[in-house]
Design an enzyme around this catalytic site. Structure first.
Site, short mmCIF file in Angstrom:
data_model
loop_
_atom_site.label_atom_id
_atom_site.label_comp_id
_atom_site.label_asym_id
_atom_site.label_seq_id
_atom_site.Cartn_x
_atom_site.Cartn_y
_atom_site.Cartn_z
N HIS A 44 -23.26 21.93 -28.65
CA HIS A 44 -22.31 21.13 -29.43
C HIS A 44 -20.85 21.56 -29.25
O HIS A 44 -19.94 20.96 -29.83
CB HIS A 44 -22.71 21.24 -30.92
CG HIS A 44 -22.18 20.16 -31.79
ND1 HIS A 44 -21.31 20.41 -32.84
CD2 HIS A 44 -22.37 18.82 -31.77
CE1 HIS A 44 -21.01 19.27 -33.44
NE2 HIS A 44 -21.63 18.29 -32.82
N ASP A 98 -8.14 28.00 -15.58
CA ASP A 98 -7.68 29.17 -14.82
C ASP A 98 -7.96 30.49 -15.54
O ASP A 98 -7.17 31.45 -15.39
CB ASP A 98 -6.18 29.04 -14.49
CG ASP A 98 -5.90 27.91 -13.51
OD1 ASP A 98 -6.84 27.49 -12.79
OD2 ASP A 98 -4.74 27.44 -13.47
N LYS A 125 -17.10 21.88 -27.73
CA LYS A 125 -16.18 20.98 -27.06
C LYS A 125 -14.97 21.81 -26.68
O LYS A 125 -13.96 21.83 -27.39
CB LYS A 125 -15.70 19.82 -27.96
CG LYS A 125 -16.79 19.05 -28.71
CD LYS A 125 -16.91 19.51 -30.13
CE LYS A 125 -17.76 18.62 -31.01
NZ LYS A 125 -19.02 18.19 -30.53
#
Ligand SMILES: [Zn+2]
Ligand SMILES: [Zn+2]
Lengths: 172, 172
Positions: free
Chosen positions: B116, B123, B118
């Site tokens: 779940h 870099d 996000k």
């Protein structure tokens, strides 16, 4: 100063609400929940240490233990406000009706889009934000994260967002 | 140093992918998308400025424009890795199969719980994290947030989480 803290879920064990939030701690002789530090225990401690206000914006709220923590704080005189999503209020396990019936102020969106935030602001100075909905599945099953920060301009931005949504979702 | 940045959705207008990511910018005489700064435009800029790596963990990925940005970066030699949720791969509008067919490395969980998160790490030094799934609805409709930070111990914690899940979800 406060160092930003990062929490990941799932927890290995479910933290004991009483141990981490009650003044007297856990009084059970044999407790089925965990008294070890975990991501949920850190959330419990942050919520129960609130002195003045708890402003929550959360998409899904089905955890009865987290609802109890908010109700206890509200009963102690901490100003608790909650914003959630209209569709999610109608879920069978939603804690929204219980929170309302116990006197917690709740507002929700009126659109088919999602009020999808999952954050809480403690005493207008500490932000807890991430992917974590207030559900049992998020504690023990899902991959989830929360960041706890007191960085002033970050907290300020979320306070403005909360205030703006609180007014926007005023049913008057 | 880098100042932590906070983005809120929904955007008023949908940002033009070309304007904010292509070397030559937008070459359309009349463009139906927005060339003004917005939350999505800031995400586009952060992704397209990646020089070495983009590590994405996202629950729902249905935005074809965001998929194109990752594919373009991968084709330029930026190392793109994506972790997502197994159930979400099967959604009709999921971009996962397109990303895989275009050569982007993708792994997913194998459980009934949700992957779940996000977040995206650029870099190995910049983290973008919040409630925002990579969908059109999250851009133009939902209440959503993203925090962009370079705070080293926060970025480090998410890099460790990414590495741990990347190994955990290795299909071998
Ligand atoms: Zn206990
Ligand atoms: Zn354009």
């Amino acid at each position: 100063g406060f160092k930003t803290e990062v929490l990941f879920f799932p927890d290995k064990n479910v933290a004991c609400k009483e141990f981490f939030t009650a003044t007297l701690g856990c009084e059970k002789v044999t407790c089925g929940f965990s008294h070890d530090t975990s991501s949920l225990s850190r959330l419990y401690q942050n919520l129960s240490n609130a002195k003045e206000s708890i402003d929550v914006c959360v998409y899904v709220f089905t955890s009865s233990h987290l609802a109890s923590v908010l109700i206890d704080s509200n009963n102690k005189g901490v100003h608790v406000r909650l914003i959630t999503d209209s569709e999610q209020c109608e879920q069978e396990e939603s804690q929204i009706w219980r929170l309302r019936s116990e006197g917690v102020q709740v507002r929700h969106d009126e659109s088919s889009f999602f009020m999808h935030h999952k954050f809480v602001i403690i005493d207008n100075k500490r932000l807890i934000n991430g992917s974590f909905n207030w559900t049992r599945q998020a504690v023990i099953g899902n991959q989830e994260n929360l960041i706890i920060t007191e960085e002033p301009h970050v907290v300020q931005a979320f306070m403005q967002e909360f205030t703006s949504l609180w007014e926007k979702f005023n049913p008057q």
